[in-house]
Design an enzyme around this catalytic site. Structure first.
Site, PDB file in Angstrom:
ATOM      1  N   HIS A 156       0.849  -1.204   0.000  1.00 27.07           N
ATOM      2  CA  HIS A 156       0.000   0.000   0.000  1.00 27.07           C
ATOM      3  C   HIS A 156       0.876   1.243   0.000  1.00 27.07           C
ATOM      4  O   HIS A 156       1.913   1.306   0.652  1.00 27.07           O
ATOM      5  CB  HIS A 156      -1.011  -0.015   1.140  1.00 27.07           C
ATOM      6  CG  HIS A 156      -0.492   0.242   2.517  1.00 27.07           C
ATOM      7  ND1 HIS A 156      -0.348   1.520   3.034  1.00 27.07           N
ATOM      8  CD2 HIS A 156      -0.110  -0.596   3.513  1.00 27.07           C
ATOM      9  CE1 HIS A 156       0.084   1.450   4.282  1.00 27.07           C
ATOM     10  NE2 HIS A 156       0.246   0.171   4.602  1.00 27.07           N
TER      11      HIS A 156
ATOM     12  N   ASP B 179       5.612   2.636   7.290  1.00 23.80           N
ATOM     13  CA  ASP B 179       4.248   2.200   7.019  1.00 23.80           C
ATOM     14  C   ASP B 179       3.573   3.153   6.036  1.00 23.80           C
ATOM     15  O   ASP B 179       2.933   4.120   6.454  1.00 23.80           O
ATOM     16  CB  ASP B 179       3.462   2.143   8.334  1.00 23.80           C
ATOM     17  CG  ASP B 179       2.071   1.567   8.174  1.00 23.80           C
ATOM     18  OD1 ASP B 179       1.803   0.945   7.126  1.00 23.80           O
ATOM     19  OD2 ASP B 179       1.256   1.742   9.094  1.00 23.80           O
TER      20      ASP B 179
ATOM     21  N   GLU C  24      -5.498   1.781   1.974  1.00 23.00           N
ATOM     22  CA  GLU C  24      -5.324   0.638   2.870  1.00 23.00           C
ATOM     23  C   GLU C  24      -5.576   1.028   4.306  1.00 23.00           C
ATOM     24  O   GLU C  24      -6.200   0.279   5.076  1.00 23.00           O
ATOM     25  CB  GLU C  24      -3.900   0.073   2.716  1.00 23.00           C
ATOM     26  CG  GLU C  24      -3.645  -1.244   3.428  1.00 23.00           C
ATOM     27  CD  GLU C  24      -3.113  -1.099   4.847  1.00 23.00           C
ATOM     28  OE1 GLU C  24      -2.884  -2.132   5.499  1.00 23.00           O
ATOM     29  OE2 GLU C  24      -2.917   0.053   5.315  1.00 23.00           O
ATOM     30  N   GLU C  25      -5.100   2.204   4.691  1.00 22.55           N
ATOM     31  CA  GLU C  25      -5.198   2.639   6.079  1.00 22.55           C
ATOM     32  C   GLU C  25      -6.638   2.879   6.518  1.00 22.55           C
ATOM     33  O   GLU C  25      -6.925   2.948   7.705  1.00 22.55           O
ATOM     34  CB  GLU C  25      -4.360   3.907   6.306  1.00 22.55           C
ATOM     35  CG  GLU C  25      -2.859   3.724   6.093  1.00 22.55           C
ATOM     36  CD  GLU C  25      -2.196   2.886   7.174  1.00 22.55           C
ATOM     37  OE1 GLU C  25      -2.911   2.351   8.055  1.00 22.55           O
ATOM     38  OE2 GLU C  25      -0.967   2.736   7.139  1.00 22.55           O
TER      39      GLU C  25
ATOM     40  N   ASP D 234       4.331  -4.987   3.769  1.00 18.51           N
ATOM     41  CA  ASP D 234       3.779  -3.917   4.594  1.00 18.51           C
ATOM     42  C   ASP D 234       4.648  -3.781   5.839  1.00 18.51           C
ATOM     43  O   ASP D 234       4.647  -4.662   6.700  1.00 18.51           O
ATOM     44  CB  ASP D 234       2.331  -4.255   4.971  1.00 18.51           C
ATOM     45  CG  ASP D 234       1.590  -3.068   5.574  1.00 18.51           C
ATOM     46  OD1 ASP D 234       2.230  -2.037   5.839  1.00 18.51           O
ATOM     47  OD2 ASP D 234       0.368  -3.195   5.779  1.00 18.51           O
TER      48      ASP D 234
ATOM     49  N   HIS E 205       2.174   4.634  13.088  1.00 21.73           N
ATOM     50  CA  HIS E 205       1.050   5.566  12.928  1.00 21.73           C
ATOM     51  C   HIS E 205       1.278   6.880  13.665  1.00 21.73           C
ATOM     52  O   HIS E 205       0.324   7.511  14.131  1.00 21.73           O
ATOM     53  CB  HIS E 205      -0.272   4.919  13.375  1.00 21.73           C
ATOM     54  CG  HIS E 205      -0.817   3.952  12.375  1.00 21.73           C
ATOM     55  ND1 HIS E 205      -2.053   3.372  12.496  1.00 21.73           N
ATOM     56  CD2 HIS E 205      -0.295   3.461  11.217  1.00 21.73           C
ATOM     57  CE1 HIS E 205      -2.278   2.573  11.464  1.00 21.73           C
ATOM     58  NE2 HIS E 205      -1.213   2.607  10.682  1.00 21.73           N
TER      59      HIS E 205
END
Length: 471
Positions: free
Chosen positions: A123, A135, A169-170, A198, A285
């Site tokens: 992603h 990420d 994706e998130e 990922d 994140h």
């Protein structure tokens, strides 16, 4: 990686440091034909990460799927792939995605059996909180450099390879889910395995393989086993990334990961190093998921493992009886005009135009007046080839506008037209094209390139680096 499912208590660790790979540990599983797969340059992978970081910096500090940072990321990846000769498609996500989300990006290497497709995906979007370098800039960059390495190596292909960079994706695996749902059952059946990447550079991570005991995972596990890494099942990531929609439709999946917010045990820290009791990625994140949040050693090992898997699954390794290396003579036009016949004055180092490589190429048409020029060569396709393709690089530049095909370029084999392009296909540079010559295995065939113009407005067709690929 999204937070869609609860995080399991499985933990990981990583050996921190430079990108040098260790020798295989005693008793590790040997990797057959490792030397056949290229060593992917991790410096170039980090270069792609730097570009993605700069894109985020220009767009509010993130690459969220609904923002300009994501769209600029798509443009960067797409530009590199098109220049390398890929067939690239932007797929808008028209259902199930967050409103305003950018497109999926799908790139196919146009060689190998289209009935047997191996997909490699990552992603491309980040969360809103930060630039998403681990990420999932890490997986996206590793995948991009693998695609470019494949193009540079240009090996004979046994099977087809397709790369994907997913949107949204998130927000719930939405881009990959849309892609798989959009395929016909026949097209899904052509996908022999999907590999997902990922978070493959977690600074306190470890070495995870998705579905580690499956046949799809075998080459991925074998490569990391050969480095003495003793990888483990990716329990934390189960159902949380873009392999999951493929699983839902029964497509075999695997992939690499180095972990997100779960914490590793002391046993894993003893095996891989790092800090027991801490998250694999302490910046998961968060705004600190920047270029300083990248484990180059892990990134290197993942990148090379992707290449090994790709070569094992799709590259032609048994080419006995199909040696095509010298089938096309003077394919780069650097050695005079022989053995080309026809309008050989089209061959040269033409002022105002550039070759794809070297200094010379063939320039057909481009006069702005009624004109037809052709070049031909007789090629022997070896009898041992079960697949044969004539590859060539073509640059079309034109003064025409619109989509009406006024001026045309054709490729013929013994008088049969195999490809037709026109001024409507013009672009800013060379694009690699291919025609299938499998039907001519075991005999000679005369290949002819022809450029023709009508009475007004110039269109030039520049041809270079003609080769025969077989398997």
């Amino acid at each position: 990686m999204i937070r869609r499912f609860a995080v399991a208590s499985v933990t990981l660790a990583v050996v921190l440091g430079c990108g040098t790979l260790p020798a295989a540990a005693a008793g590790s599983v040997p990797v057959a034909d490792t030397l056949a797969a290229p060593d992917v340059d991790v410096t170039k992978v980090r270069g792609h990460l730097s570009e993605l970081s700069a894109i985020a910096g220009r767009n509010g500090g993130n690459r969220r799927s609904t923002g300009q940072g994501y769209r600029d990321s798509v443009a960067y990846v797409k530009g590199r792939l098109q220049a390398a000769g890929y067939t690239v498609t932007e797929q808008p996500c028209t259902s199930g995605c967050t409103s305003g989300a950018g497109p999926n990006l799908i790139a196919e290497w146009p060689h190998g059996d289209a009935g047997n497709v191996y997909m490699f995906g990552a992603h491309l979007d980040s969360v809103s909180a930060g630039p998403g370098m681990n990420d999932n800039g890490s997986g996206s960059a590793a995948l991009l450099e693998n695609a470019l390495t494949l193009a540079r190596q240009n090996p004979s292909m046994r099977n087809r390879v397709r790369f994907a960079w997913w949107t949204d994706e998130e927000q719930g695996l939405n881009g990959s889910d849309f892609y798989v749902r959009s395929l016909s059952s026949t097209d899904r059946a052509r996908i022999r395995a999907y590999y997902n990447f990922d978070m493959v550079a977690s600074v306190n991570g470890g070495y995870f393989v998705n579905h580690i005991t499956s046949s799809a995972a075998a080459p991925m596990k074998a490569y990391w086993d050969s480095l003495g890494l003793r990888p483990e099942e990716n329990t934390e990531g189960a159902g949380r990334s873009d392999d999951y929609p493929f699983e839902q439709y029964g497509i075999p999946t695997s992939g690499y990961a180095m972990g997100a917010s779960a914490r590793k045990t002391s046993a894993q820290a003893a095996k891989w190093g790092g800090t027991a009791g801490s998250a694999y990625d302490p910046c998961y994140h968060r705004s600190c998921d920047t270029l300083t949040n990248i484990n180059t050693t892990g990134l290197d090992r993942a990148s090379d493992g992707i290449a090994y898997t790709l070569w094992q699954q799709a590259v032609q390794t048994g080419t006995s009886g199909c040696d095509t290396a010298a089938a096309v003579a003077n394919g780069g036009f650097e050695s005079g005009t022989s053995p080309w016949t026809g309008d050989t004055a089209a061959i040269g180092a033409h002022a105002g135009r550039s070759a794809h490589s070297g200094t010379r190429f063939a320039r057909l048409a481009g006069y702005g007046a009624t004109r037809t020029e052709s070049l031909a060569q007789t090629v022997t396709v070896p009898a041992g080839c079960t697949r044969a393709a004539l590859d060539y690089w073509l640059h079309i530049d034109t003064d025409e506008s619109g989509s009406t095909p006024y001026d045309r370029f054709t490729v013929k084999a013994d008088g049969t037209t195999l490809a037709t392009l026109s001024n409507a296909d013009a672009g800013s540079g060379y694009v690699q094209r291919s025609v299938d010559l499998t039907a001519y295995a075991g005999r000679q065939v005369t290949v002819t390139f022809t450029g023709s113009e009508d009475a007004s407005l110039r269109t030039g067709f520049a041809v270079d680096d003609v080769t025969l690929q077989g398997g």
